[in-house]
Design an enzyme around this catalytic site. Sequence first.
Site, PDB file in Angstrom:
ATOM      1  N   TYR A 152       0.859  -1.194   0.000  1.00  0.00           N
ATOM      2  CA  TYR A 152       0.000   0.000   0.000  1.00  0.00           C
ATOM      3  C   TYR A 152       0.888   1.235   0.000  1.00  0.00           C
ATOM      4  O   TYR A 152       1.498   1.578   1.011  1.00  0.00           O
ATOM      5  CB  TYR A 152      -0.905  -0.044   1.228  1.00  0.00           C
ATOM      6  CG  TYR A 152      -1.844   1.137   1.420  1.00  0.00           C
ATOM      7  CD1 TYR A 152      -2.139   2.028   0.397  1.00  0.00           C
ATOM      8  CD2 TYR A 152      -2.456   1.345   2.656  1.00  0.00           C
ATOM      9  CE1 TYR A 152      -2.999   3.089   0.588  1.00  0.00           C
ATOM     10  CE2 TYR A 152      -3.329   2.408   2.864  1.00  0.00           C
ATOM     11  CZ  TYR A 152      -3.598   3.274   1.836  1.00  0.00           C
ATOM     12  OH  TYR A 152      -4.453   4.334   2.033  1.00  0.00           O
TER      13      TYR A 152
ATOM     14  N   LYS B 118      -1.365  -1.394  -4.118  1.00  0.00           N
ATOM     15  CA  LYS B 118      -2.356  -0.313  -4.126  1.00  0.00           C
ATOM     16  C   LYS B 118      -1.574   0.990  -4.125  1.00  0.00           C
ATOM     17  O   LYS B 118      -0.809   1.265  -3.196  1.00  0.00           O
ATOM     18  CB  LYS B 118      -3.258  -0.392  -2.904  1.00  0.00           C
ATOM     19  CG  LYS B 118      -4.174   0.827  -2.745  1.00  0.00           C
ATOM     20  CD  LYS B 118      -4.899   0.808  -1.406  1.00  0.00           C
ATOM     21  CE  LYS B 118      -5.698   2.091  -1.192  1.00  0.00           C
ATOM     22  NZ  LYS B 118      -6.372   2.130   0.131  1.00  0.00           N
TER      23      LYS B 118
END
Length: 294
Positions: free
Chosen positions: A135, A163
Amino acid sequence: MNNIFKGLITAIITPFRDNKLDLNALEKILEYQINAEVNAVVIAGSTGEGSSLSFEEYKLLLQTAKDIVNKRIPVISGCSSNNTACAIELAAESTKIGVDGFMISPPSYLKPTQGGIYKHFEAIHEASNLPIMLYSVPSRTGVDFTDETILKLSKLSRILALKDAGIDLERPLRIKSVINKELNLLCGNDDLSLAFNAQGGVGCVSVASNITPKLCKELQEKWHNNDVKGALGIHQRLLPLYKALFVESNPIPVKYAMYYLGFCTNEIRLPLTEATDTTKKQIEEIITSLSIKV
């Protein structure tokens, strides 16, 4: 290993009532998502105020979410911490509960080197057996993965996705050009998701889909079915909502939106505070204009 990190993934809010988890509201929220056929949900991420939960609350939230979902869609737990041992503990507890994967950002505040970031993720990877989505969210963590570190981390067998909540839209192309394995790239910004997909992305980890999961899912499906015009039409319709959800720190606006739709209270934990009257009015007007039915 099946790659669960694709399509529309909703970063779920955490509902509170009287400063405790509101598990009845959580059930309503999750059923709303499942009925819209989202591809997966993230529990206790940034949007879910994961860093504001006690360890006992974290476990209860995950267990309840897992029980409600009951294998209908994947459940991804937020396991971020600036303490590597704590991140390993979060991942271990998530595994016991039976989640399907982890979403983990680099350690915040401490400003580790790229070598430190790699070792942090390597330690979590070696201590667990579930798939991991990296992330990237430099606006929150103060540090980010370099392309070289992403390439190095992608060689770990259970790191399957990234992400990306940054604004570098060339990054997906750069990463795809040097990584041989399947590393799914997902956008972490609703407003950039189509542009990100055009550079090689396979979906979005969405805040807006808390509010309107069916439209957000339809947008992703149209794009991946090569209906670019249809996807752009939905994107343009949702753009005011995307922008409104970040006029104050996430998840302040989305928490109010879910309250306005009747899912939960507007409680949010300090140091975050509830939305201003200006933000509330803006959210209300946009929801009305979208004719959202729940």
